[in-house]
Enzyme design. Structure first.
Site, mmCIF file in Angstrom:
data_model
loop_
_atom_site.group_PDB
_atom_site.id
_atom_site.type_symbol
_atom_site.label_atom_id
_atom_site.label_comp_id
_atom_site.label_asym_id
_atom_site.label_seq_id
_atom_site.Cartn_x
_atom_site.Cartn_y
_atom_site.Cartn_z
ATOM 1 N N LYS A 170 0.698 -1.593 -0.316
ATOM 2 C CA LYS A 170 0.106 0.038 0.265
ATOM 3 C C LYS A 170 0.923 1.262 0.067
ATOM 4 O O LYS A 170 0.667 2.072 1.377
ATOM 5 C CB LYS A 170 -1.204 0.107 1.013
ATOM 6 C CG LYS A 170 -2.202 0.569 1.048
ATOM 7 C CD LYS A 170 -2.944 0.775 0.061
ATOM 8 C CE LYS A 170 -4.369 1.760 0.087
ATOM 9 N NZ LYS A 170 -5.163 1.668 -0.853
ATOM 10 N N ASP A 226 -5.561 -3.801 -2.216
ATOM 11 C CA ASP A 226 -6.651 -3.099 -2.612
ATOM 12 C C ASP A 226 -7.150 -3.758 -4.316
ATOM 13 O O ASP A 226 -8.054 -4.574 -4.083
ATOM 14 C CB ASP A 226 -7.395 -1.756 -2.561
ATOM 15 C CG ASP A 226 -6.456 -0.870 -3.101
ATOM 16 O OD1 ASP A 226 -5.362 -0.949 -4.093
ATOM 17 O OD2 ASP A 226 -7.500 -0.070 -3.467
#
Ligand code: IPM
Ligand code: MG
Length: 359
Positions: free
Chosen positions: A190, A222
């Site tokens: 991330k 994600d």
């Protein structure tokens, strides 16, 4: 003679471990030179000694050549302080034995394509490997806890930390694994939000210079979650942090039909390892002879392959598992039309019979 420390744990742990022991015993008859020693971990250990990882268990695990673990945890211990919950037994073993590299293959047995909730063509021939960092990150980062402000309001906090050394060593395991497979590695982070994973991306990229034959890509977590469901076959090896790996490996398991099918290996720098199914203790079905023992039995195969270099015995187990699936035997988690529903122990017996047939 090698020693395997067997830690059944809680919930369905003892039932699935019993089937794995049957498999080890039949291989012993065929010359596998191992000795099995059992000890308590998790809730079972809390009940007996007050601690989820008793000193005796830790000593046995350290001195053994490999560890086979069932599962830990259950409703009974959920109210305990987080510092002495069953899960701490597992986390303690991982960190005390320095098992920083967690290999979680998600392999679809062709017979189970219809057991996945995704369309068969999306998951057919799926074969991916998640390499999860296991002794660092937010699971172990300090400071951690719950503090109370002057206002009386409480705040919970955990810390996501990674040193360059920790990132480099897990990256090397992942690149080595990719070299033995289809030579593609996707590092999941991330980096758009978290500095610690920005460093992760930088270090993985630097390590990649030593592996020119492996194609490296990077993906935000994600997006990786979405891509795993959308087109899982785009992945070969995924390397990621402790928490992202925890989440993505559950997701990947469902692609293969059932979390009850997936084994894992947690290795230290010398390939000493602890082997366990990736599923939990499933207290809702514990003691009912319903659980799928195949993830644990396949964990024995990984143990023999990675820690003992016994490829032939490992393959005999895997072939036997394929055979019982081909024969249509299914525990309830992987059952579908025109298959034969069996119990935990019947499944174990069938694998043992298939091993005996195939010398
Ligand atoms: C896993 C489990 C463990 C984890 C739990 C039981 C502590 O979910 O092995 O994936 O979070 O690592
Ligand atoms: Mg998990």
């Amino acid at each position: 003679m090698k020693t395997i420390a067997i830690l059944p744990g809680d919930g369905i742990g003892p039932e699935i471990i019993a089937e794995a022991i049957k498999v080890l015993e039949v291989l012993q008859q065929d010359g596998l030179d191992v000795q099995l020693e059992q000890a308590l971990v998790g809730g079972a250990a809390i009940d007996a000694t007050g601690h989820p990882l008793p000193a005796e268990t830790l000593a046995l695990a350290k001195q053994a050549d490999a560890v086979l673990l069932g599962a830990v945890g259950g409703y009974k211990w959920e109210q305990l302080d987080i510092a002495i919950r069953p899960e701490k037994g597992l986390l303690g073993l991982r960190s005390e034995l320095e098992l920083f590299a967690n290999l979680r293959p998600a392999l679809l047995f062709p017979e189970l394509a219809s057991a996945s909730t995704l369309k068969a063509e999306v998951v057919e021939n799926l074969d991916l490997l998640i390499v999860r960092e296991l002794t660092g990150g937010i699971y172990f980062g300090e400071p951690r806890g719950v503090r109370t402000f002057d206002s009386g309001e409480r705040q919970g906090f955990n810390t996501l930390v990674y040193t360059e050394t920790e990132i480099e060593r897990i990256a090397r395991v992942a690149f080595d694994s990719a070299q033995k497979r289809n030579k593609r590695l996707c590092s999941v982070d991330k980096a758009n939000v978290l500095e610690s994973t920005e460093l992760w991306r930088e270090v993985v990229t630097t390590v990649s210079k030593d592996y020119p034959d492996v194609e490296l890509s990077h993906m935000y977590v994600d997006n990786a979650a979405m891509q795993l469901v959308r087109e899982p076959k785009q992945f070969d090896v995924i390397v990621t942090t402790n928490m992202f790996g925890d989440i993505l490996s559950d997701l990947a398991s469902q692609l293969t039909g059932s979390i009850g099918m997936l084994p894992s290996a947690s290795l230290d720098a010398n390939n000493k390892g602890m082997y366990e199914p990736i599923h939990g203790s499933a207290p809702d079905i514990a003691g009912k002879n319903l659980a799928n023992p195949l993830a644990t039995i396949l964990s024995v195969a990984m143990l023999l392959r990675y820690s003992f270099n016994q490829e032939t015995f490992a393959e005999r187990i895997e072939t036997a598992v394929s055979k019982v699936l081909q024969a249509g035997l299914r525990t309830q988690d992987i059952a579908s039309e025109n298959t034969k529903l069996v119990t935990t122990s019947e499944m174990g017996d069938a694998v043992v019979a298939a091993i005996k047939e195939n010398k």
